[in-house]
Write a protein that holds these residues in place. Structure first.
Motif, mmCIF file in Angstrom:
data_model
loop_
_atom_site.group_PDB
_atom_site.id
_atom_site.type_symbol
_atom_site.label_atom_id
_atom_site.label_comp_id
_atom_site.label_asym_id
_atom_site.label_seq_id
_atom_site.Cartn_x
_atom_site.Cartn_y
_atom_site.Cartn_z
ATOM 1 N N TYR A 26 15.556 10.063 3.265
ATOM 2 C CA TYR A 26 13.401 10.296 2.803
ATOM 3 C C TYR A 26 13.676 10.410 1.331
ATOM 4 C CZ TYR A 26 10.734 9.230 6.354
ATOM 5 O OH TYR A 26 10.091 8.863 7.320
ATOM 6 N N TYR B 195 11.613 -5.795 13.839
ATOM 7 C CA TYR B 195 10.706 -5.556 13.516
ATOM 8 C C TYR B 195 11.031 -6.647 12.193
ATOM 9 C CZ TYR B 195 9.626 -0.933 15.594
ATOM 10 O OH TYR B 195 9.538 0.213 16.244
ATOM 11 N N LYS C 284 14.749 -1.578 2.385
ATOM 12 C CA LYS C 284 14.259 -1.188 4.125
ATOM 13 C C LYS C 284 14.893 -0.596 4.037
ATOM 14 C CE LYS C 284 9.536 -4.068 4.121
ATOM 15 N NZ LYS C 284 8.568 -4.252 5.486
ATOM 16 N N ARG D 163 14.681 2.303 8.150
ATOM 17 C CA ARG D 163 14.017 2.838 9.562
ATOM 18 C C ARG D 163 15.113 3.367 10.546
ATOM 19 N NH1 ARG D 163 9.044 3.012 11.657
ATOM 20 N NH2 ARG D 163 9.434 2.833 14.131
ATOM 21 N N LYS E 133 12.099 1.605 0.276
ATOM 22 C CA LYS E 133 11.065 2.574 1.481
ATOM 23 C C LYS E 133 11.857 2.926 2.478
ATOM 24 C CE LYS E 133 6.884 1.304 4.363
ATOM 25 N NZ LYS E 133 6.256 -0.547 4.752
ATOM 26 N N ILE F 135 7.185 14.539 7.126
ATOM 27 C CA ILE F 135 8.802 13.983 7.235
ATOM 28 C C ILE F 135 9.557 14.495 8.693
ATOM 29 C CG2 ILE F 135 11.365 14.037 7.152
ATOM 30 C CD1 ILE F 135 11.075 14.008 3.976
ATOM 31 N N GLU G 126 15.318 5.203 14.397
ATOM 32 C CA GLU G 126 14.566 5.330 15.377
ATOM 33 C C GLU G 126 15.781 6.146 15.881
ATOM 34 O OE1 GLU G 126 12.080 1.392 15.899
ATOM 35 O OE2 GLU G 126 13.745 1.884 17.427
ATOM 36 N N SER H 120 12.021 5.089 7.108
ATOM 37 C CA SER H 120 10.428 4.940 7.764
ATOM 38 C C SER H 120 11.872 5.545 8.553
ATOM 39 C CB SER H 120 9.809 3.777 8.048
ATOM 40 O OG SER H 120 10.800 2.892 8.727
ATOM 41 N N ALA H 121 10.690 6.694 9.960
ATOM 42 C CA ALA H 121 11.457 6.849 10.609
ATOM 43 C C ALA H 121 11.055 7.087 12.152
ATOM 44 C CB ALA H 121 12.198 7.961 10.896
ATOM 45 N N LYS H 122 11.201 6.784 13.589
ATOM 46 C CA LYS H 122 10.166 7.634 14.502
ATOM 47 C C LYS H 122 11.965 7.887 15.950
ATOM 48 C CE LYS H 122 8.489 4.536 18.394
ATOM 49 N NZ LYS H 122 7.988 2.846 18.988
#
Length: 497
Positions: free
Chosen positions: A316, A442, A370, A372, A325, A300, A374, A327-329
């Motif tokens: 998560y 996205y 979803k 996400r 779902k 992660i 960032e 997600s990470a940036k």
């Protein structure tokens, strides 16, 4: 015949005065066609003359009966109001009639040159009638009588007028009595006795009214003080509830993160203190009815800042548990945010927790959910946070009021608006900029919330909905950008994500 004509003029004029006085006292606006009542009054006067020719003492009674009956049928007020107010109106008419007779005979002295006595008497009576009508009209130009009376009022004015009117009617009956000269002393004594009784009753009622008014005034003051105290107590309770609600809302997000950090600490060093903290937090979570879920995912993305990493791990964990779902940036040195940029870890932790929670709740209401996160930098290397989700767009009512008050579209599902309101408090604290993008870069995501700690304190909404433009038009501090929404539907359903 001469006497009949004179009585006809006198009685008809009295009926006119009664009608006018009654209408003014009851605040009734007379119409032009009320003039047509004059012939009816002439008929009443004729009947009154012939029925009382041998009993003049009943003339005032006739005025009262005919006047009350006519007013009741004409205006359809309650019987109590009609009787009492018509009595006062008759009292006014009697007083004005007597004054008009005095003035009329003064004016009539100039008519002595007329030799025809019959014509002269009729002319004098017409002059008296005109003075009487003018006098009653002028009387109700006075401000005191212009507002009328209210029969059910709790002040003594109405009662005083009623008593005085009864005295006037009674006195008129005595003046019409043919035997009044023979029994003048008895009549005077009777009048004084009646006046005394009426004054005693009136004074007693006047005292009662004043006493009742004082009691009502004291009661009203007590009620006003009680209401002020209740409002103050209610405002204090509302403030406490708001403070506690905000605190519990934060604890629901912070305590699971603390438990997660305690679990990691106890696993890594295994000290007794860390295990004790872990066990205590587990008990707190059970008391708060919050499941202590663990994430089985590996690798992660982490920032190196424990409280921030705990928020990402909770995202998560929620994704694994609720089947969406995540997600990470992380493209920025997050640790430097809290050294060179003056940000506080607790504030960023609260901001991320609330925005992620809102994104999760929104995404779970749509297919192919979803979320996400960032963590990056602006072109000027300023801290930047973006949160994407695939849920429904914000409601227009929320966008019109966000940052101003606690508002939510999830009131039935436990939403309270504290999270988004707290986010804006943090933005104001740091002068950060807020951007809502309804067409993010996205695919598969329907909106993105961007927080830039650039010191500009701007609020921007990029939308394809004209309803949002209209809803935010009154907010001068919000910049609305209308974008092309032709390709939005493909992004909203998540098929390209």
């Amino acid at each position: 015949m001469n006497e009949f004509i004179i009585c006809l003029i006198k009685y008809t004029t009295t009926f006119i005065c009664i009608l006018y006085a009654y209408a003014k006292l009851m605040r009734i606006k007379l119409k032009p066609w009320d003039v047509l009542d004059i012939p009816l009054f002439a008929v009443f006067s004729s009947v009154l003359y012939f029925t009382t020719v041998y009993m003049k003492i009943l003339v005032p009674v006739g005025f009262f009966i005919f006047g009350t009956l006519f007013l009741f049928l004409r205006f359809r007020k309650s019987l109590y109001e009609t009787i009492t107010v018509s009595t006062i109106a008759l009292g006014f008419a009697i007083v004005i009639s007597n004054l008009s007779i005095v003035l009329g005979y003064i004016v009539a002295t100039a008519l002595n040159v007329i030799k025809n006595e019959t014509f002269r008497n009729i002319l004098v009576q017409l002059i008296i009638a005109i003075i009487q009508v003018l006098a009653v009209c002028l009387l109700f130009k006075n401000k005191r009588f212009k507002s009328g009376v209210y029969p059910k009022s709790k002040n003594a004015t109405f009662d005083v007028l009623l008593y005085l009117s009864v005295i006037c009617i009674f006195t008129m009956m005595l003046l019409y009595a043919e035997e009044v000269e023979q029994y003048m002393l008895n009549v005077v004594l009777l009048v004084f006795a009646l006046c005394g009784l009426l004054l005693i009753i009136g004074w007693r009622k006047h005292i009662s009214y004043n006493y009742r008014d004082r009691l009502n005034s004291q009661y009203a003051d007590r009620m006003e003080d009680t209401l002020k105290e209740y409002k103050f107590s209610s405002a204090e309770n509302d403030l406490q509830v708001a403070v506690y609600a905000k605190l519990f809302h934060y604890l629901n997000k912070a305590v699971p993160d603390c438990a997660l950090l305690a679990e990691r600490a106890s696993t890594q060093n295994g000290s007794a203190d860390s295990r004790a903290v872990r066990d205590m937090l587990r008990r707190i979570l059970r008391e708060m009815n919050i499941a202590n879920e663990k994430c089985s995912l590996q690798n992660i993305p982490q920032t190196g800042v424990k409280v921030i990493d705990a928020t990402i791990m909770q995202l998560y964990t929620a994704a694994e548990r609720k089947n969406f779902k995540a997600s990470a940036k992380i493209s920025a040195n997050v640790e430097s945010w809290f050294t060179g940029n003056g940000l506080h870890k607790d504030d960023i932790h609260i901001l991320l927790s609330y925005l992620c929670d809102n994104a999760i709740n929104s995404a779970l209401g749509a297919p192919n959910a979803k979320v996400r996160v960032e963590l990056g930098s602006t072109a000027d290397l300023e801290p930047l946070i973006r949160i994407y989700d695939s849920g429904e767009q914000f409601d227009e009512t929320v966008l019109a009021k966000f940052g101003l008050e606690q508002i939510t579209t999830r009131a039935g599902a436990g939403g309270n608006g504290i999270g988004l309101f707290t986010v804006f408090e943090i933005l104001i604290k740091y002068g950060a900029s807020f951007t809502l993008d309804e067409s993010p870069q996205y695919p598969g995501f329907t909106k993105a919330v961007e927080i830039a700690f650039d010191g500009r304190r701007s609020v921007t909404v990029r939308t394809f909905r004209k309803s949002v433009v209209a809803a935010c038009s009154s907010r001068k501090e919000i910049t609305v950008e209308l974008i092309d929404g032709s390709n939005v539907e493909t992004l909203r359903d998540g098929t390209d994500g």
